[in-house]
Motif scaffolding. Structure first.
Motif, short mmCIF file in Angstrom:
data_model
loop_
_atom_site.label_atom_id
_atom_site.label_comp_id
_atom_site.label_asym_id
_atom_site.label_seq_id
_atom_site.Cartn_x
_atom_site.Cartn_y
_atom_site.Cartn_z
N LEU A 103 0.83 -1.21 0.00
CA LEU A 103 0.00 0.00 0.00
C LEU A 103 0.86 1.26 0.00
O LEU A 103 0.45 2.30 -0.52
CB LEU A 103 -0.93 0.00 1.22
CG LEU A 103 -2.04 -1.04 1.23
CD1 LEU A 103 -2.76 -1.04 2.57
CD2 LEU A 103 -3.03 -0.78 0.09
N ALA A 104 2.05 1.18 0.60
CA ALA A 104 2.96 2.33 0.59
C ALA A 104 3.33 2.71 -0.84
O ALA A 104 3.48 3.91 -1.16
CB ALA A 104 4.22 2.01 1.40
N TRP A 105 3.47 1.71 -1.70
CA TRP A 105 3.79 2.00 -3.09
C TRP A 105 2.63 2.68 -3.81
O TRP A 105 2.84 3.53 -4.68
CB TRP A 105 4.18 0.71 -3.82
CG TRP A 105 5.51 0.18 -3.39
CD1 TRP A 105 5.75 -0.91 -2.59
CD2 TRP A 105 6.80 0.70 -3.74
NE1 TRP A 105 7.11 -1.08 -2.40
CE2 TRP A 105 7.78 -0.11 -3.11
CE3 TRP A 105 7.23 1.78 -4.53
CZ2 TRP A 105 9.14 0.12 -3.24
CZ3 TRP A 105 8.59 2.01 -4.66
CH2 TRP A 105 9.53 1.18 -4.02
N TRP A 106 1.40 2.31 -3.44
CA TRP A 106 0.25 3.00 -4.05
C TRP A 106 0.22 4.46 -3.63
O TRP A 106 -0.04 5.35 -4.46
CB TRP A 106 -1.06 2.31 -3.66
CG TRP A 106 -2.26 3.16 -3.98
CD1 TRP A 106 -3.13 3.73 -3.11
CD2 TRP A 106 -2.69 3.54 -5.30
NE1 TRP A 106 -4.08 4.46 -3.78
CE2 TRP A 106 -3.84 4.36 -5.13
CE3 TRP A 106 -2.23 3.29 -6.58
CZ2 TRP A 106 -4.53 4.92 -6.20
CZ3 TRP A 106 -2.92 3.86 -7.66
CH2 TRP A 106 -4.06 4.65 -7.46
N ILE A 107 0.49 4.73 -2.37
CA ILE A 107 0.51 6.13 -1.91
C ILE A 107 1.60 6.90 -2.66
O ILE A 107 1.38 8.04 -3.11
CB ILE A 107 0.74 6.18 -0.39
CG1 ILE A 107 -0.44 5.55 0.36
CG2 ILE A 107 0.95 7.62 0.09
CD1 ILE A 107 -0.20 5.35 1.84
N LEU A 108 2.76 6.29 -2.81
CA LEU A 108 3.85 6.93 -3.56
C LEU A 108 3.47 7.13 -5.02
O LEU A 108 3.85 8.13 -5.64
CB LEU A 108 5.13 6.09 -3.46
CG LEU A 108 5.89 6.15 -2.14
CD1 LEU A 108 7.03 5.14 -2.14
CD2 LEU A 108 6.43 7.56 -1.89
N PHE A 109 2.72 6.19 -5.57
CA PHE A 109 2.26 6.34 -6.96
C PHE A 109 1.40 7.60 -7.10
O PHE A 109 1.57 8.38 -8.04
CB PHE A 109 1.46 5.11 -7.40
CG PHE A 109 0.90 5.21 -8.80
CD1 PHE A 109 1.64 4.75 -9.87
CD2 PHE A 109 -0.36 5.75 -9.03
CE1 PHE A 109 1.14 4.84 -11.17
CE2 PHE A 109 -0.87 5.85 -10.32
CZ PHE A 109 -0.12 5.39 -11.39
N CYS A 110 0.49 7.78 -6.17
CA CYS A 110 -0.40 8.96 -6.23
C CYS A 110 0.39 10.26 -6.13
O CYS A 110 0.16 11.20 -6.91
CB CYS A 110 -1.45 8.88 -5.12
SG CYS A 110 -2.62 7.51 -5.31
N PHE A 111 1.31 10.33 -5.18
CA PHE A 111 2.11 11.55 -5.03
C PHE A 111 3.06 11.73 -6.22
O PHE A 111 3.26 12.85 -6.70
CB PHE A 111 2.89 11.51 -3.72
CG PHE A 111 2.07 11.90 -2.53
CD1 PHE A 111 1.86 13.24 -2.21
CD2 PHE A 111 1.48 10.93 -1.72
CE1 PHE A 111 1.08 13.61 -1.12
CE2 PHE A 111 0.71 11.28 -0.63
CZ PHE A 111 0.50 12.63 -0.32
N GLY A 112 3.65 10.64 -6.70
CA GLY A 112 4.52 10.73 -7.86
C GLY A 112 3.78 11.17 -9.10
O GLY A 112 4.31 11.95 -9.93
N TRP A 113 2.54 10.71 -9.25
CA TRP A 113 1.71 11.11 -10.39
C TRP A 113 1.44 12.61 -10.37
O TRP A 113 1.62 13.28 -11.39
CB TRP A 113 0.39 10.32 -10.33
CG TRP A 113 -0.68 10.83 -11.25
CD1 TRP A 113 -1.72 11.64 -10.92
CD2 TRP A 113 -0.80 10.56 -12.65
NE1 TRP A 113 -2.50 11.89 -12.02
CE2 TRP A 113 -1.96 11.24 -13.09
CE3 TRP A 113 -0.08 9.81 -13.56
CZ2 TRP A 113 -2.39 11.18 -14.41
CZ3 TRP A 113 -0.51 9.76 -14.88
CH2 TRP A 113 -1.64 10.43 -15.30
N VAL A 114 1.03 13.14 -9.23
CA VAL A 114 0.75 14.57 -9.12
C VAL A 114 2.04 15.38 -9.28
O VAL A 114 2.06 16.42 -9.94
CB VAL A 114 0.06 14.88 -7.78
CG1 VAL A 114 -0.07 16.38 -7.57
CG2 VAL A 114 -1.32 14.22 -7.73
#
Length: 458
Positions: A103-114
């Motif tokens: 789940l930490a990678w999903w959170i990082l995906f969201c922030f990396g996307w923005v």
């Protein structure tokens, strides 16, 4: 003069006041998407809590355990994900925590996307809308709760491209370190991405003639990779990252490799199965090579593949063209995995299959249409070439070995951002060719029809 200065000050204050509510709404929208997506993933995590890890996830866990135990072995799998899982296993946690750690990678995906979207100047509403589609994509939900390499690869790719953009704009050593660290990490998760570790710094240098930041990035990435290569030498006597690349090349390039289903021997007809009995000559070669010491197998497989490609370059070219098309087929991995690992959940197969295909086609269709429709000015932009290089160089190893739609996952975010940039340029300039856009959509649709046809063959 004083009156003009006062008016200017009042104007700046007014713009600042208008910007703050807009920023607040932006972060509220982002927080809503992130919160709902996390809730959805936690519910899925709870539903699969009693299901043991399977397939690649089990193999990554097994490699992490071997590293912790200090075993001497030849690493077949790349080390990035096992190294990430190792601390959780060392602490005594079970499969549920390994899954939750993703789940930490999903959170990082969201922030990396923005982060990357803002670096590129993509409008906020577009970013949030595309992120909402990603957040409900079954494949992305699956990779957020299963220890697999797709999501970490996507995150590191996003952050590396973002750091490249910021270095290009003149950012200092911190972004260069981020670029080197993310590319080194990506190469340890997917060694096929190694060319990008050189390509990104090269693009920065060629466009800005800045030497320091590219060298910092390359040096850090190289140190990370060489440190692991030294560890592999300690474990097995080899100087390599992992030992599967030669086998993968042969699986996708041998006389019995299907012309379209080039992934077949990567997942089927293994030694000891009934399937391999259909290919007696292939079985003989594979048994001969697997009888060699582990340290020699990769080179032996690679030699066989190269010999075949040189003998039949025509079939290699045909398979490569097919691999490019197959790469852009809609996702089925999650639905197929659901049916194979939990027969009692078969009722979910059709909804998951349909949702995955729909989400993929929304993202890919948007990108294909607007990239094709964009005017020539679009291809004069540095950002366009950066994102295009990202997609092509990441995909290239799969286009010459064995291809499957599951491999396109890490490049979907850069592809979507490329489409968003093209859409904004067409809207702002009023130029472009809708005919080219529709032609690209027709081509994408035909790729899906072909992929569906081969899926129906079993």
């Amino acid at each position: 003069m004083k009156a003009i200065q006062e008016q200017s000050t009042e104007s700046e204050v007014s713009e600042s006041r208008q910007a703050k509510p807009e920023q607040t709404r932006t972060w509220q929208g982002f927080a809503l998407i992130l919160g709902c997506s996390l809730l959805l993933r936690i519910l899925v995590l709870w539903a699969v809590a009693g299901t043991p890890l399977a397939s690649d996830s089990q193999d990554y866990r097994g490699m992490a355990l071997r590293l912790l135990q200090g075993d001497h072995f030849v690493p077949y799998w790349p080390p990035g994900l096992p190294l990430y899982l190792a601390p959780f296993l060392a602490a005594g946690f079970g499969d549920i925590v390994l899954r939750a750690s993703m789940l930490a990678w999903w959170i990082l995906f969201c922030f990396g996307w923005v982060r990357l979207g803002r670096d590129l100047g993509v409008k906020t509403n577009t970013l949030l809308l595309l992120l909402a589609v990603f957040s409900v994509t079954p494949a992305l939900i699956h990779f957020s709760v299963e220890p697999m390499t797709q999501l970490p690869s996507a995150v590191l790719l996003l952050l590396a491209v973002s750091a490249s953009v910021r270095c290009w704009k003149g950012a200092g050593w911190r972004e260069a370190l981020l670029l080197g660290g993310t590319m080194g990490g990506l190469a340890l998760i997917r060694p096929s991405a190694l060319p990008l570790m050189v390509a990104f710094p090269a693009l920065i240098y060629l466009s800005r003639r800045r030497f320091t930041e590219p060298m910092i990035a390359i040096t850090l990435g190289a140190v990370m990779i060489l440190a692991w290569v030294a560890k592999v030498h300690q474990l097995s006597g080899q100087w390599t990252i992992n030992n599967s690349n030669g086998a993968n090349l042969y699986y996708g390039n041998n006389p019995w490799t299907p012309l379209y289903r080039t992934w077949y021997f990567g997942s089927h007809a293994k030694v000891g199965t009934d399937e391999i009995l259909q290919f007696p000559e292939y079985e003989t070669i594979v048994r001969q090579i697997t009888a060699l010491p582990e340290t020699e197998r990769g080179a032996a497989f690679q030699k066989k593949a190269v010999e075949y490609v040189l003998h039949r370059p025509d079939l290699f070219l045909l398979r490569t063209i097919n691999r490019v098309r197959c790469f852009w087929g809609f996702d089925i991995f999650t639905a197929a995995n659901l049916r194979e690992t939990d027969p009692t959940a078969s009722r979910w197969f059709v909804p998951v299959f349909s949702m995955d295909a729909a989400c993929y086609l929304m993202i890919a269709g948007f990108a294909f249409y607007w990239i094709a429709a964009a005017p020539a000015l679009f291809w004069a932009r540095w950002e366009t070439w950066l994102l295009t290089t990202t997609v092509v160089l990441y995909a290239l190893p799969y286009w010459v070995t064995m291809s499957h739609p599951t491999y396109h996952f890490p490049v979907m975010a850069p592809l979507a951002l490329l489409g968003a940039l093209a859409w904004q340029l067409v809207r702002s300039s009023g130029t472009g060719s809708r005919a080219r856009g529709w032609a690209a959509l027709v081509m994408l649709a035909l790729i899906q029809v072909e992929w569906a046809f081969y899926l129906a063959q079993g």
